[in-house]
Design an enzyme around this catalytic site. Structure first.
Site, PDB file in Angstrom:
ATOM      1  NE  ARG A  88      -1.520 -21.368  18.121  1.00  0.00           N
ATOM      2  CZ  ARG A  88      -0.260 -21.688  17.717  1.00  0.00           C
ATOM      3  NH1 ARG A  88       0.429 -20.726  17.120  1.00  0.00           N
ATOM      4  NH2 ARG A  88       0.410 -22.699  18.031  1.00  0.00           N
ATOM      5  NE  ARG A 127      10.975 -26.338  15.673  1.00  0.00           N
ATOM      6  CZ  ARG A 127       9.586 -25.753  15.688  1.00  0.00           C
ATOM      7  NH1 ARG A 127       9.420 -24.581  14.728  1.00  0.00           N
ATOM      8  NH2 ARG A 127       8.784 -26.283  16.300  1.00  0.00           N
ATOM      9  NE  ARG A 171       3.639 -28.033  18.170  1.00  0.00           N
ATOM     10  CZ  ARG A 171       4.691 -27.824  17.816  1.00  0.00           C
ATOM     11  NH1 ARG A 171       5.415 -29.048  18.157  1.00  0.00           N
ATOM     12  NH2 ARG A 171       5.289 -27.028  16.972  1.00  0.00           N
TER      13      ARG A 171
HETATM   14  P1  AP5 Z   1       4.274 -21.646  18.330  1.00  0.00           P
HETATM   15  O1  AP5 Z   1       5.593 -21.451  18.839  1.00  0.00           O
HETATM   16  O2  AP5 Z   1       3.450 -20.853  17.608  1.00  0.00           O
HETATM   17  O3  AP5 Z   1       4.473 -23.196  17.510  1.00  0.00           O
HETATM   18  P2  AP5 Z   1       3.652 -23.580  16.269  1.00  0.00           P
HETATM   19  O4  AP5 Z   1       2.396 -22.905  15.761  1.00  0.00           O
HETATM   20  O5  AP5 Z   1       3.293 -25.162  16.573  1.00  0.00           O
HETATM   21  O6  AP5 Z   1       4.486 -23.530  15.175  1.00  0.00           O
HETATM   22  P3  AP5 Z   1       6.075 -23.798  15.084  1.00  0.00           P
HETATM   23  O7  AP5 Z   1       6.844 -22.765  15.753  1.00  0.00           O
HETATM   24  O8  AP5 Z   1       6.385 -25.211  15.292  1.00  0.00           O
HETATM   25  O9  AP5 Z   1       6.193 -23.900  13.349  1.00  0.00           O
HETATM   26  P4  AP5 Z   1       6.618 -22.606  12.397  1.00  0.00           P
HETATM   27  O10 AP5 Z   1       5.285 -22.615  11.606  1.00  0.00           O
HETATM   28  O11 AP5 Z   1       6.987 -21.572  13.001  1.00  0.00           O
HETATM   29  O12 AP5 Z   1       7.457 -23.391  11.480  1.00  0.00           O
HETATM   30  P5  AP5 Z   1       9.353 -23.127  11.419  1.00  0.00           P
HETATM   31  O13 AP5 Z   1       9.551 -21.780  10.568  1.00  0.00           O
HETATM   32  O14 AP5 Z   1       9.884 -23.188  12.674  1.00  0.00           O
HETATM   33  O15 AP5 Z   1       3.405 -22.202  19.675  1.00  0.00           O
HETATM   34  C1  AP5 Z   1       3.829 -23.197  20.523  1.00  0.00           C
HETATM   35  C2  AP5 Z   1       2.814 -23.175  21.535  1.00  0.00           C
HETATM   36  O16 AP5 Z   1       2.499 -21.989  22.326  1.00  0.00           O
HETATM   37  C3  AP5 Z   1       1.483 -23.699  21.055  1.00  0.00           C
HETATM   38  O17 AP5 Z   1       1.303 -25.185  21.009  1.00  0.00           O
HETATM   39  C4  AP5 Z   1       0.523 -23.046  22.298  1.00  0.00           C
HETATM   40  O18 AP5 Z   1       0.540 -23.762  23.516  1.00  0.00           O
HETATM   41  C5  AP5 Z   1       1.178 -21.846  22.570  1.00  0.00           C
HETATM   42  N1  AP5 Z   1       0.634 -20.630  21.834  1.00  0.00           N
HETATM   43  C6  AP5 Z   1       1.366 -19.657  20.926  1.00  0.00           C
HETATM   44  N2  AP5 Z   1       0.535 -19.000  20.277  1.00  0.00           N
HETATM   45  C7  AP5 Z   1      -0.629 -19.108  20.786  1.00  0.00           C
HETATM   46  C8  AP5 Z   1      -1.796 -18.478  20.466  1.00  0.00           C
HETATM   47  N3  AP5 Z   1      -2.160 -17.473  20.181  1.00  0.00           N
HETATM   48  N4  AP5 Z   1      -2.965 -18.980  21.391  1.00  0.00           N
HETATM   49  C9  AP5 Z   1      -2.910 -19.908  22.344  1.00  0.00           C
HETATM   50  N5  AP5 Z   1      -1.645 -20.497  22.658  1.00  0.00           N
HETATM   51  C10 AP5 Z   1      -0.494 -20.036  21.882  1.00  0.00           C
HETATM   52  O19 AP5 Z   1       9.840 -24.341  10.652  1.00  0.00           O
HETATM   53  C11 AP5 Z   1       9.667 -25.663  11.164  1.00  0.00           C
HETATM   54  C12 AP5 Z   1      10.931 -26.616  10.680  1.00  0.00           C
HETATM   55  O20 AP5 Z   1      10.839 -26.778   9.477  1.00  0.00           O
HETATM   56  C13 AP5 Z   1      12.450 -25.812  11.016  1.00  0.00           C
HETATM   57  O21 AP5 Z   1      13.200 -26.820  11.277  1.00  0.00           O
HETATM   58  C14 AP5 Z   1      12.575 -25.169   9.579  1.00  0.00           C
HETATM   59  O22 AP5 Z   1      14.260 -24.969   9.495  1.00  0.00           O
HETATM   60  C15 AP5 Z   1      12.069 -26.289   8.836  1.00  0.00           C
HETATM   61  N6  AP5 Z   1      11.532 -25.483   7.430  1.00  0.00           N
HETATM   62  C16 AP5 Z   1      10.694 -24.170   7.457  1.00  0.00           C
HETATM   63  N7  AP5 Z   1      10.419 -24.055   6.208  1.00  0.00           N
HETATM   64  C17 AP5 Z   1      10.971 -25.019   5.320  1.00  0.00           C
HETATM   65  C18 AP5 Z   1      10.676 -25.335   4.030  1.00  0.00           C
HETATM   66  N8  AP5 Z   1      10.191 -24.548   3.219  1.00  0.00           N
HETATM   67  N9  AP5 Z   1      11.417 -26.472   3.694  1.00  0.00           N
HETATM   68  C19 AP5 Z   1      12.089 -27.333   4.515  1.00  0.00           C
HETATM   69  N10 AP5 Z   1      11.877 -27.107   5.935  1.00  0.00           N
HETATM   70  C20 AP5 Z   1      11.304 -25.823   6.132  1.00  0.00           C
HETATM   71 MG    MG Z   2       7.183 -20.855  14.941  1.00  0.00          MG
END
Ligand code: AP5
Ligand code: MG
Ligand code: ZN
Length: 215
Positions: A88, A127, A171
């Site tokens: 990222r 979520r 974020r």
């Molecule tokens: P990370 O855990 O990767 O979080 P994120 O990128 O903010 O993404 P999310 O996990 O919040 O979202 P997602 O895309 O996985 O969506 P999800 O499927 O859960 O990172 C967290 C933190 O860690 C970062 O801020 C950073 O500090 C650190 N970090 C991590 N990796 C790093 C890196 N490489 N470098 C540096 N720092 C790093 O879906 C979300 C919700 O929506 C759920 O409730 C789901 O049920 C719902 N949903 C999903 N799809 C749909 C749909 N099609 N329709 C309706 N609802 C849906």
């Molecule tokens: Mg995720």
């Protein structure tokens, strides 16, 4: 198959990775999940990462690159992997490229999941996750059968520490500034597959299946 899922917070990277694991029989590597585990275990790395994660800033590149290097060296990644939330930042993408090249491998597809910002905020504020088994729910879009309880393992559901509106907005802004440039990086290499991520999880799964089945 060596895949990267790219997309803003809430795009559905985790949701789609879990579906792809079954379809492709390769593991999901989520740097967010690995970091949350380190925070929970109170390891030195976890203590370092905690504040960054709570405010929605990126954890330093060397920390996550080290984690991914170790994880990709494990046997279950031999047939391929789904990277969720890594790389990222451009430095991470370059490190990944070097790492894979050093073992004669490379990426096949970088799937960029696009979802409008207000939908991201709705998804993340609603979520609920199960810390015991990793299952994911949404209070309106995918509610558990019993409120607050995991369908799969009956564990207690939690709201992630970074799923409050202020941190969510930050974020998203960190994504726009530091992660979105990766789209140009991978476009230039012919690896980028942009998809509309605003349908249902099943619809998006089908779209991803189509784009990764093309050469
Ligand atoms: P990370 O855990 O990767 O979080 P994120 O990128 O903010 O993404 P999310 O996990 O919040 O979202 P997602 O895309 O996985 O969506 P999800 O499927 O859960 O990172 C967290 C933190 O860690 C970062 O801020 C950073 O500090 C650190 N970090 C991590 N990796 C790093 C890196 N490489 N470098 C540096 N720092 C790093 O879906 C979300 C919700 O929506 C759920 O409730 C789901 O049920 C719902 N949903 C999903 N799809 C749909 C749909 N099609 N329709 C309706 N609802 C849906
Ligand atoms: Mg995720
Ligand atoms: Zn569970």
């Amino acid at each position: 198959m060596n895949l990267v899922l790219l997309g803003p917070p809430g795009a559905g990277k985790g949701t789609q990775a879990k579906r792809l694991i079954e379809k492709l029989a390769i593991p999901q590597i989520s740097t967010g999940d690995l970091l949350r585990q380190a925070v929970k275990d109170e390891t030195e790395l976890g203590l370092q990462a905690k504040v960054k994660m709570e405010t929605g800033e990126l954890v330093p590149d060397d920390v996550v690159i080290g984690m991914v290097t170790q994880r990709l060296a494990q046997d279950d990644c031999k047939a391929g992997f789904i990277l969720d939330g890594f790389p990222r930042a451009v430095g991470q993408a370059e490190a990944l490229e070097d790492l894979l090249a050093s073992v004669g491998r490379g990426l096949e597809h970088v799937v960029s999941i696009e979802v409008p910002e207000e939908e991201l905020v709705r998804r993340l504020t609603g979520r609920r996750s199960c810390p015991a088994c990793g299952a994911m729910f949404h209070v309106s879009f995918n509610p558990p059968k019993q409120s607050g309880i995991c369908d799969a393992c009956k564990g207690e559901l939690i709201t992630r520490a970074d799923d409050n509106e202020e941190t969510i907005r930050n974020r998203i802004s960190v994504f726009r500034q530091q992660t979105e440039p990766l789209k140009d990086f991978y476009q230039a290499k012919g690896l980028l597959r942009g998809i509309d991520g605003s349908g249902t999880p099943a619809e998006i799964e089908n779209i991803i299946a189509k784009v990764i089945s093309k050469a």
